[in-house]
Design an enzyme around this catalytic site. Sequence first.
Site, PDB file in Angstrom:
ATOM      1  N   ASP A  17       7.025   4.050   7.585  1.00  0.00           N
ATOM      2  CA  ASP A  17       5.811   3.402   8.062  1.00  0.00           C
ATOM      3  C   ASP A  17       6.234   2.499   9.235  1.00  0.00           C
ATOM      4  O   ASP A  17       7.406   2.129   9.339  1.00  0.00           O
ATOM      5  CB  ASP A  17       5.245   2.563   6.907  1.00  0.00           C
ATOM      6  CG  ASP A  17       4.119   1.667   7.343  1.00  0.00           C
ATOM      7  OD1 ASP A  17       3.183   2.173   7.987  1.00  0.00           O
ATOM      8  OD2 ASP A  17       4.172   0.453   7.057  1.00  0.00           O
ATOM      9  N   LEU A  18       5.303   2.142  10.108  1.00  0.00           N
ATOM     10  CA  LEU A  18       5.649   1.248  11.227  1.00  0.00           C
ATOM     11  C   LEU A  18       5.107  -0.169  11.019  1.00  0.00           C
ATOM     12  O   LEU A  18       5.864  -1.104  10.800  1.00  0.00           O
ATOM     13  CB  LEU A  18       5.117   1.817  12.552  1.00  0.00           C
ATOM     14  CG  LEU A  18       5.669   3.184  13.009  1.00  0.00           C
ATOM     15  CD1 LEU A  18       5.001   3.618  14.309  1.00  0.00           C
ATOM     16  CD2 LEU A  18       7.173   3.129  13.207  1.00  0.00           C
ATOM     17  N   ASP A  19       3.766  -0.324  11.069  1.00  0.00           N
ATOM     18  CA  ASP A  19       3.145  -1.660  10.969  1.00  0.00           C
ATOM     19  C   ASP A  19       3.540  -2.382   9.681  1.00  0.00           C
ATOM     20  O   ASP A  19       3.404  -1.821   8.586  1.00  0.00           O
ATOM     21  CB  ASP A  19       1.609  -1.547  10.984  1.00  0.00           C
ATOM     22  CG  ASP A  19       1.068  -1.063  12.314  1.00  0.00           C
ATOM     23  OD1 ASP A  19       1.833  -1.012  13.289  1.00  0.00           O
ATOM     24  OD2 ASP A  19      -0.140  -0.723  12.360  1.00  0.00           O
ATOM     25  N   ASP A 189       5.488  -0.646   3.473  1.00  0.00           N
ATOM     26  CA  ASP A 189       5.127  -1.921   2.844  1.00  0.00           C
ATOM     27  C   ASP A 189       3.875  -1.841   1.971  1.00  0.00           C
ATOM     28  O   ASP A 189       3.605  -2.767   1.207  1.00  0.00           O
ATOM     29  CB  ASP A 189       4.863  -2.981   3.928  1.00  0.00           C
ATOM     30  CG  ASP A 189       3.591  -2.668   4.688  1.00  0.00           C
ATOM     31  OD1 ASP A 189       3.584  -1.662   5.425  1.00  0.00           O
ATOM     32  OD2 ASP A 189       2.596  -3.397   4.525  1.00  0.00           O
TER      33      ASP A 189
HETATM   34 MG   LIG Z   1       2.391  -0.796   6.930  1.00  0.00          MG
END
Ligand SMILES: [Mg+2]
Length: 239
Positions: A17-19, A189
Amino acid sequence: MIYFYRLIQKFRALTFDLDDTLYDNKPIISRTEKKLINFLNHSNKKLLNFKHKNYKFYRKQLLIKYPKIYYNINFWRKQSILLSITSFGINYKLAVIITKKAMKLVNLWRNQIYIESDIHRILELLSKKWPLIAITNGDANIYKCKISQYFSCIFRSGIDGPPKPYKKMYDLAAKKLKLPPKEILHVGDCLETDVFGAINYGMQSCWLNTHNTKLLSSINARTIPHFEISKLKYLKKFI
Ligand SMILES: [Mg+2]
């Protein structure tokens, strides 16, 4: 710190995942939206009193009318700007021009992302051992934030399929890697989009819990991850 919840099998690739996994996304979006409102205030005198709540109102209205609009965050943002500024008396033709300029700037501001040096270090180490693929529900550009060198590919919601936890982008990643899902570890996250999404597709899952959230009391927990880490650097253990 690492907590293990399920038996981990050997994995041969990672998806990321990035964000809020590689950087804190909330301040970036909040800064971007502040700059957006400021730009709109100065783009036409009718927009002098345009406020963030006006933009948010139309954003919400669009989501109510088109519940799938959030699949493509950029399209949703663009339509929200267009609709909200026309409600301030800007004619449609001019609104299109202002929106186009605003979106160009938003794209620039949104990608002014500082990636910490320890994140670069761990991504570099991991990418030397395994292929990495980015899977995002957002619109961050890995080329603009200078992390593209670690990833063999990126899949983005709204462009490559519906957002996580839907299976489509996980499936695209597994096909690209030519690996069965269980041999891929997804790192993210969010307990719903990342943990539930990856496990529901058959991947192994690492939950990045930087806010010390209690897994079992979290309302977003639909399933348990294979393991939980408080910082990405703990992935070094698996190299
Ligand atoms: Mg995220």
